[in-house]
Write a protein that holds these residues in place. Structure first.
Motif, PDB file in Angstrom:
ATOM      1  N   GLY A  26      -7.665  -3.753  -3.556  1.00  0.00           N
ATOM      2  CA  GLY A  26      -6.820  -4.844  -3.345  1.00  0.00           C
ATOM      3  C   GLY A  26      -5.486  -4.343  -2.883  1.00  0.00           C
ATOM      4  N   ILE A  27      -5.312  -3.194  -2.606  1.00  0.00           N
ATOM      5  CA  ILE A  27      -3.731  -2.580  -2.607  1.00  0.00           C
ATOM      6  C   ILE A  27      -3.410  -1.708  -1.144  1.00  0.00           C
ATOM      7  CG2 ILE A  27      -3.811  -0.401  -3.978  1.00  0.00           C
ATOM      8  CD1 ILE A  27      -0.888  -0.996  -4.914  1.00  0.00           C
ATOM      9  N   ALA A  28      -4.381  -1.054  -0.787  1.00  0.00           N
ATOM     10  CA  ALA A  28      -4.504  -0.102   0.098  1.00  0.00           C
ATOM     11  C   ALA A  28      -4.578  -0.550   1.621  1.00  0.00           C
ATOM     12  CB  ALA A  28      -5.519   1.108   0.112  1.00  0.00           C
ATOM     13  N   ASP A  29      -3.752  -0.028   2.516  1.00  0.00           N
ATOM     14  CA  ASP A  29      -4.127  -0.346   3.940  1.00  0.00           C
ATOM     15  C   ASP A  29      -5.172   0.541   4.529  1.00  0.00           C
ATOM     16  OD1 ASP A  29      -2.075  -2.322   4.105  1.00  0.00           O
ATOM     17  OD2 ASP A  29      -0.646  -0.538   4.000  1.00  0.00           O
TER      18      ASP A  29
ATOM     19  N   GLY B 236       6.177   2.066   5.402  1.00  0.00           N
ATOM     20  CA  GLY B 236       5.774   0.653   4.907  1.00  0.00           C
ATOM     21  C   GLY B 236       4.167   1.083   4.635  1.00  0.00           C
ATOM     22  N   GLU B 237       3.466   1.897   4.884  1.00  0.00           N
ATOM     23  CA  GLU B 237       2.052   1.867   4.605  1.00  0.00           C
ATOM     24  C   GLU B 237       1.614   2.221   3.352  1.00  0.00           C
ATOM     25  OE1 GLU B 237      -1.849   3.336   7.674  1.00  0.00           O
ATOM     26  OE2 GLU B 237      -0.237   4.758   7.189  1.00  0.00           O
ATOM     27  N   THR B 238       0.386   1.647   2.827  1.00  0.00           N
ATOM     28  CA  THR B 238      -0.264   2.063   1.719  1.00  0.00           C
ATOM     29  C   THR B 238      -1.470   2.872   1.829  1.00  0.00           C
ATOM     30  OG1 THR B 238       0.878   0.244   0.184  1.00  0.00           O
ATOM     31  CG2 THR B 238      -1.135   1.315  -0.618  1.00  0.00           C
ATOM     32  N   VAL B 239      -1.462   4.026   1.481  1.00  0.00           N
ATOM     33  CA  VAL B 239      -2.623   5.107   1.848  1.00  0.00           C
ATOM     34  C   VAL B 239      -3.228   5.535   0.704  1.00  0.00           C
ATOM     35  CG1 VAL B 239      -3.465   7.208   2.955  1.00  0.00           C
ATOM     36  CG2 VAL B 239      -1.670   5.815   4.072  1.00  0.00           C
ATOM     37  N   ALA B 240      -4.516   5.123   0.024  1.00  0.00           N
ATOM     38  CA  ALA B 240      -5.113   5.824  -0.886  1.00  0.00           C
ATOM     39  C   ALA B 240      -5.768   6.950  -0.489  1.00  0.00           C
ATOM     40  CB  ALA B 240      -6.038   4.572  -1.546  1.00  0.00           C
TER      41      ALA B 240
ATOM     42  N   PRO C 257      -9.752   2.039   7.544  1.00  0.00           N
ATOM     43  CA  PRO C 257      -9.192   0.498   6.809  1.00  0.00           C
ATOM     44  C   PRO C 257      -9.886   0.242   5.558  1.00  0.00           C
ATOM     45  CG  PRO C 257      -9.103   0.496   9.383  1.00  0.00           C
ATOM     46  CD  PRO C 257      -9.960   1.670   8.978  1.00  0.00           C
ATOM     47  N   VAL C 258      -9.181  -0.212   4.684  1.00  0.00           N
ATOM     48  CA  VAL C 258      -9.884  -0.274   3.315  1.00  0.00           C
ATOM     49  C   VAL C 258     -10.970  -1.243   3.404  1.00  0.00           C
ATOM     50  CG1 VAL C 258      -8.410  -2.092   2.810  1.00  0.00           C
ATOM     51  CG2 VAL C 258      -9.484  -0.706   0.834  1.00  0.00           C
ATOM     52  N   ASP C 259     -10.898  -2.301   3.986  1.00  0.00           N
ATOM     53  CA  ASP C 259     -12.170  -3.437   4.147  1.00  0.00           C
ATOM     54  C   ASP C 259     -13.208  -2.898   4.911  1.00  0.00           C
ATOM     55  OD1 ASP C 259     -10.519  -5.174   2.906  1.00  0.00           O
ATOM     56  OD2 ASP C 259      -9.710  -6.363   4.537  1.00  0.00           O
TER      57      ASP C 259
END
Length: 339
Positions: A224-227, A39-43, A242-244
């Motif tokens: 706005g999409i990646a974790d 369920g994770e989004t990785v860029a 982490p993205v932020d």
């Protein structure tokens, strides 16, 4: 009580890819360690040639014949690198799927859309033709194809680039895979279609719990999409965060340089700073940190010793002798000023 499965969905360990060429061995990916949770989004970001696409082409068994892989690529505990082609075929398209960069080359120009989509379901799910075509039509509606009943009867060349990309995404979603790898899915699309496709991916991970790996050279599309963001350079991971946290304070000068190179509406065009120099030759990479010939903060240690990818803060790793230096932090401080 059933214990939830917290093991990584995908785990790459000491993963390498080499290409034998007349000019020597190209070290496309070197000693890469990466996990993707369920369920994770990785860029995965970086310049062209950094190894982003090759990393996952290797995972899917789509490398050229002169390639050699090493290490492990575990998908739900099975090493994909050791599977026979027939075993890998059973996993690809079913449990994991790829959205390719160019939908025109990913689709067969001689087949109608309904045949290309329904084939996935007949092969992997054993559906009869009519049932597969009905499911394909339903998926086209879910990804926002207007007049889906008419579009499904058309050939790829009759559709716009945005529609073709949505169809490739629909094809990837048909079997409800646990992992989707999207390789530059918004390249060459206008900003409106780009935003719609990113929204589609965001909804997918939220609703179906699908893990998403988004490969891109553009940090701007991942905010706005990646974790989690993984930054690659010269076939290696040089930062992971982490993205932020990554946007707020990059630990690696290369990451900071990528962020500065993004055009922004809140500053003048002159404020965009391209990264000087060129990526290294992967046949004969430089000694020390591979980024040091282009880094304004390089010191003798950077030129002589290659830094390891190590923890530099909560949930963060960086391969840099002096992390956070480009964020205005003292050279030898290894933690951010405020965590």
């Amino acid at each position: 009580m059933v214990t939830p499965d917290t093991s990584p969905l995908l785990a790459l360990s000491d993963y390498t890819i080499r290409f034998a060429t007349p000019d020597g061995t190209v070290k496309a990916v070197s000693g890469l360690d990466l996990t993707v949770a369920r369920g994770e989004t990785v860029a995965v970001v970086g310049e062209s040639g950094s190894g982003k696409s090759q990393t996952f082409n290797g995972v899917f068994g789509l490398l050229a014949g002169n390639a050699e892989t090493g290490g492990q690529a575990l998908f739900e505990g099975r090493d994909l690198l050791t599977l026979k082609p027939s075993q890998l075929d059973a996993v690809r398209g079913d449990d994991m799927a790829m959205v390719f960069q160019d939908p025109m080359t990913a689709l067969n120009p001689a087949m109608k859309i309904k045949h290309q989509l329904s084939e996935t379901l007949t092969v992997h799910k054993g559906l009869k033709r009519r049932a597969a075509e009905a499911e394909a039509l339903n998926m086209l509606k879910k990804v926002g194809i207007p007049e889906a009943e008419r579009r499904i009867e058309q050939y790829p060349h009759e559709l716009s680039g945005g529609m073709r990309q949505r169809i490739v995404i629909a094809m990837a979603l048909l079997c409800r895979p646990k992992l989707i790898v999207a390789d530059e899915p918004t390249t060459a699309l206008d900003v409106t279609i780009q935003a719609q496709i990113l929204d589609l991916f965001r909804d997918l991970t939220a609703d179906a719990g699908t893990a998403l790996v988004l490969i891109t050279h553009d940090l701007g599309v991942v905010a706005g999409i990646a974790d989690k963001v993984v930054v690659m350079y010269a076939g290696r991971i040089v930062e992971e965060a982490p993205v932020d946290a990554l946007f707020a304070k990059p630990a690696m000068p290369y990451t900071a340089a990528l962020i500065r190179s993004i055009p922004r509406v809140d500053r003048d065009a002159e404020a965009v700073e391209p990264i000087g120099g060129r990526p290294p030759d992967l046949v004969n990479p430089p000694a020390g940190c591979p980024f040091h010939p282009r880094c304004h903060f390089a010191e003798d240690k950077c030129r002589q010793e290659r830094p390891l990818l190590e923890a530099v803060g909560p949930g963060r790793r960086a391969a840099c002798w002096f992390p956070y230096v480009d964020a205005g932090v003292t050279h030898h401080q290894t933690e951010p000023a405020s965590a």
